[in-house]
Design a protein around this motif. Structure first.
Motif, short mmCIF file in Angstrom:
data_model
loop_
_atom_site.label_atom_id
_atom_site.label_comp_id
_atom_site.label_asym_id
_atom_site.label_seq_id
_atom_site.Cartn_x
_atom_site.Cartn_y
_atom_site.Cartn_z
N GLN A 139 0.72 -1.07 -0.15
CA GLN A 139 0.35 -0.58 0.26
C GLN A 139 1.09 1.15 0.23
OE1 GLN A 139 -3.10 0.14 -0.45
NE2 GLN A 139 -3.34 -1.89 -1.00
N TRP A 140 2.04 1.06 0.33
CA TRP A 140 3.17 2.33 1.05
C TRP A 140 3.69 2.54 -0.60
CZ3 TRP A 140 2.92 6.88 3.60
CH2 TRP A 140 2.88 6.44 5.09
N SER A 141 3.79 1.99 -1.63
CA SER A 141 4.65 1.25 -3.01
C SER A 141 3.32 2.40 -3.21
CB SER A 141 4.73 0.03 -2.75
OG SER A 141 5.86 0.14 -3.87
N GLU A 142 2.49 1.55 -3.27
CA GLU A 142 1.49 2.15 -4.62
C GLU A 142 1.12 4.07 -4.26
OE1 GLU A 142 -3.70 1.70 -4.94
OE2 GLU A 142 -2.43 0.00 -4.29
N ALA A 143 0.97 3.98 -2.43
CA ALA A 143 0.99 5.28 -2.70
C ALA A 143 1.47 6.67 -2.75
CB ALA A 143 0.43 5.79 -1.39
N GLU A 144 3.32 6.41 -2.56
CA GLU A 144 3.76 7.17 -3.43
C GLU A 144 4.14 6.61 -4.77
OE1 GLU A 144 9.16 7.61 -2.82
OE2 GLU A 144 8.27 5.22 -1.60
N THR A 145 4.44 5.67 -5.34
CA THR A 145 3.68 6.37 -6.46
C THR A 145 2.84 7.03 -7.28
OG1 THR A 145 4.44 3.86 -7.35
CG2 THR A 145 3.11 5.16 -8.90
N ARG A 146 1.22 7.32 -6.38
CA ARG A 146 0.28 8.11 -7.38
C ARG A 146 0.81 9.26 -6.29
NH1 ARG A 146 -4.15 5.78 -3.98
NH2 ARG A 146 -5.38 7.60 -5.10
N TYR A 147 1.31 10.00 -5.36
CA TYR A 147 2.29 10.57 -5.28
C TYR A 147 2.85 10.88 -5.88
CZ TYR A 147 4.35 14.79 -2.78
OH TYR A 147 4.75 15.73 -1.89
N LYS A 148 3.92 11.03 -6.36
CA LYS A 148 4.91 11.33 -7.08
C LYS A 148 4.30 11.99 -8.76
CE LYS A 148 8.57 10.48 -4.45
NZ LYS A 148 9.10 11.44 -4.37
N ALA A 149 3.00 10.69 -8.91
CA ALA A 149 2.57 11.60 -9.59
C ALA A 149 2.17 12.66 -10.10
CB ALA A 149 1.55 10.52 -10.39
N CYS A 150 1.54 13.31 -8.61
CA CYS A 150 0.86 14.26 -8.44
C CYS A 150 1.64 15.52 -8.32
CB CYS A 150 -0.83 14.84 -8.35
SG CYS A 150 -0.84 13.93 -6.61
N GLU A 151 2.18 15.23 -7.77
CA GLU A 151 3.62 15.67 -6.94
C GLU A 151 3.27 17.25 -7.35
OE1 GLU A 151 7.30 15.89 -3.84
OE2 GLU A 151 7.29 14.56 -6.31
N SER A 152 4.03 17.65 -8.73
CA SER A 152 4.43 19.03 -9.13
C SER A 152 3.13 19.55 -9.57
CB SER A 152 4.68 18.43 -10.71
OG SER A 152 3.59 17.48 -11.31
N SER A 153 1.74 18.98 -9.16
CA SER A 153 0.83 19.84 -9.11
C SER A 153 0.48 20.69 -7.81
CB SER A 153 -0.47 19.88 -9.09
OG SER A 153 -0.41 18.42 -8.52
N LEU A 154 1.33 20.60 -6.72
CA LEU A 154 1.15 20.71 -5.98
C LEU A 154 2.32 22.10 -5.28
CD1 LEU A 154 1.42 17.50 -3.53
CD2 LEU A 154 -0.98 19.20 -3.75
N PRO A 155 0.87 23.28 -4.78
CA PRO A 155 1.93 24.45 -3.92
C PRO A 155 2.59 23.41 -2.76
CG PRO A 155 0.02 25.45 -4.81
CD PRO A 155 -0.40 23.35 -4.51
N MET A 156 3.98 23.90 -2.53
CA MET A 156 4.80 23.31 -1.57
C MET A 156 5.91 24.33 -0.84
SD MET A 156 5.73 20.67 -2.14
CE MET A 156 5.32 19.34 -3.18
N GLY A 157 5.50 24.61 0.54
CA GLY A 157 5.84 25.47 1.49
C GLY A 157 6.34 24.93 2.72
N LEU A 158 6.26 25.90 3.42
CA LEU A 158 6.89 24.78 4.95
C LEU A 158 5.49 25.20 5.83
CD1 LEU A 158 8.53 25.62 6.93
CD2 LEU A 158 8.61 27.07 8.04
N ILE A 159 5.40 23.54 6.48
CA ILE A 159 4.22 22.77 7.14
C ILE A 159 5.01 22.20 7.83
CG2 ILE A 159 3.66 22.13 4.56
CD1 ILE A 159 4.05 19.02 4.99
N HIS A 160 3.60 22.32 8.71
CA HIS A 160 3.45 21.57 10.08
C HIS A 160 4.06 19.68 9.62
CE1 HIS A 160 2.61 19.47 13.58
NE2 HIS A 160 2.67 20.36 14.87
N GLY A 161 2.94 19.37 9.19
CA GLY A 161 3.02 17.42 9.31
C GLY A 161 2.35 17.07 9.54
#
Length: 275
Positions: A139-161
């Motif tokens: 499940q983690w492997s699948e989630a990482e693949t899916r996240y990498k596919a959409c990561e570039s569309s996400l605004p980045m900044g300082l987060i708490h997490g």
């Protein structure tokens, strides 16, 4: 500073053990294993940077940090602040908005739930069935693949997490600040909205989430990456406690319920807090 641990009070134990000293207004946080060591170092780096830039966070005691004990435990020391139960959605949204407006230094650590999850799985208690660990790894492997596919569309900044009302405190001036900076760093700003959106279903907090959306100004569920971010959040909430389940029957029972609902595909099952 010399600190006397006599009479220390355990006030929280989920991923970290958190103690309040009786001898001084000091909070002691203890992490374990590889994740504890990495998170301890990360916490100190981000906490010091934010303190220097006026961030809405708790502050460390002066001194060399983190302290490692027996190569397994990582300890950090914090000034004690007060809580303010019950917290409102506006209380949570306010420091998050402030944090998200701070331009981060590119030297700050990056948000990386995938490496932490791999370490947690490797350090899982012997009571956890191998079939569950294998499923979680997939499940983690699948989630990482899916996240990498959409990561570039996400605004980045300082987060708490890991923002939620359990990680709020009030400083001496009455300002609401964030504590527990183990996952803080540079990452998708949307991530800091995900815990409350997931909690609307899993912890039956739909009303609180509606208030949070109004206070913060964004509903993360309308964003394209919402499904994978929600999945990552739920996976974190079943993976984070794996290393010590054999000694914590109450946590183990709730963990089993959470994992069973994920494995069955039940997206509406409600969860209880780990205790």
């Amino acid at each position: 500073m010399s600190l006397d641990p006599t009479g220390s009070e355990l006030i929280k134990y989920t991923v970290n053990a958190v103690y309040r000293l009786r001898s001084a207004p000091v909070i002691v946080r203890i992490g374990s294993g590889r994740v504890g060591a990495v998170r301890g170092s990360r916490t100190v780096t981000v906490a010091r940077w934010l303190a220097a830039h006026g961030g809405p966070v708790t502050t460390l005691l002066d001194g060399t940090e983190p302290i490692e004990i027996d190569g397994h435990f990582t300890v950090t020391f914090w000034h004690e602040l007060t809580s303010n139960l019950p917290w409102t959605a506006a209380d949570l949204a306010s420091p998050l908005r402030e944090l998200h407006r701070i331009a981060p230094d590119t030297s700050l650590p990056a948000w990386d739930p995938f490496t932490n999850a791999a370490h947690r799985l490797d350090e899982a208690d012997a009571v956890v069935p191998h079939s569950d660990l294998d499923w979680l790894r997939d499940q983690w492997s699948e989630a990482e693949t899916r996240y990498k596919a959409c990561e570039s569309s996400l605004p980045m900044g300082l987060i708490h997490g890991d923002p939620h009302t359990g990680n709020l405190l009030r400083d001496a001036a009455g300002k609401v600040v964030l504590c527990d900076l183990d996952e803080a760093g540079i990452g998708p700003l949307a991530w800091d909205l995900v815990p409350q959106a997931v909690g609307a279903v899993r912890f039956n907090r739909a009303g609180f989430y509606s208030d949070f959306v109004r206070a913060y100004g964004t509903d993360v569920r309308t964003q394209p990456c919402w499904p994978v971010l929600a999945r990552i959040r739920e996976l974190i909430m079943v993976t984070s406690v794996l290393p010590d389940l054999g000694h914590r029957p109450g946590v183990a029972a709730q963990h089993a319920h959470r994992l069973a609902s994920l494995r069955s595909g039940d997206t509406t099952a409600t969860w209880a807090l780990y205790s």
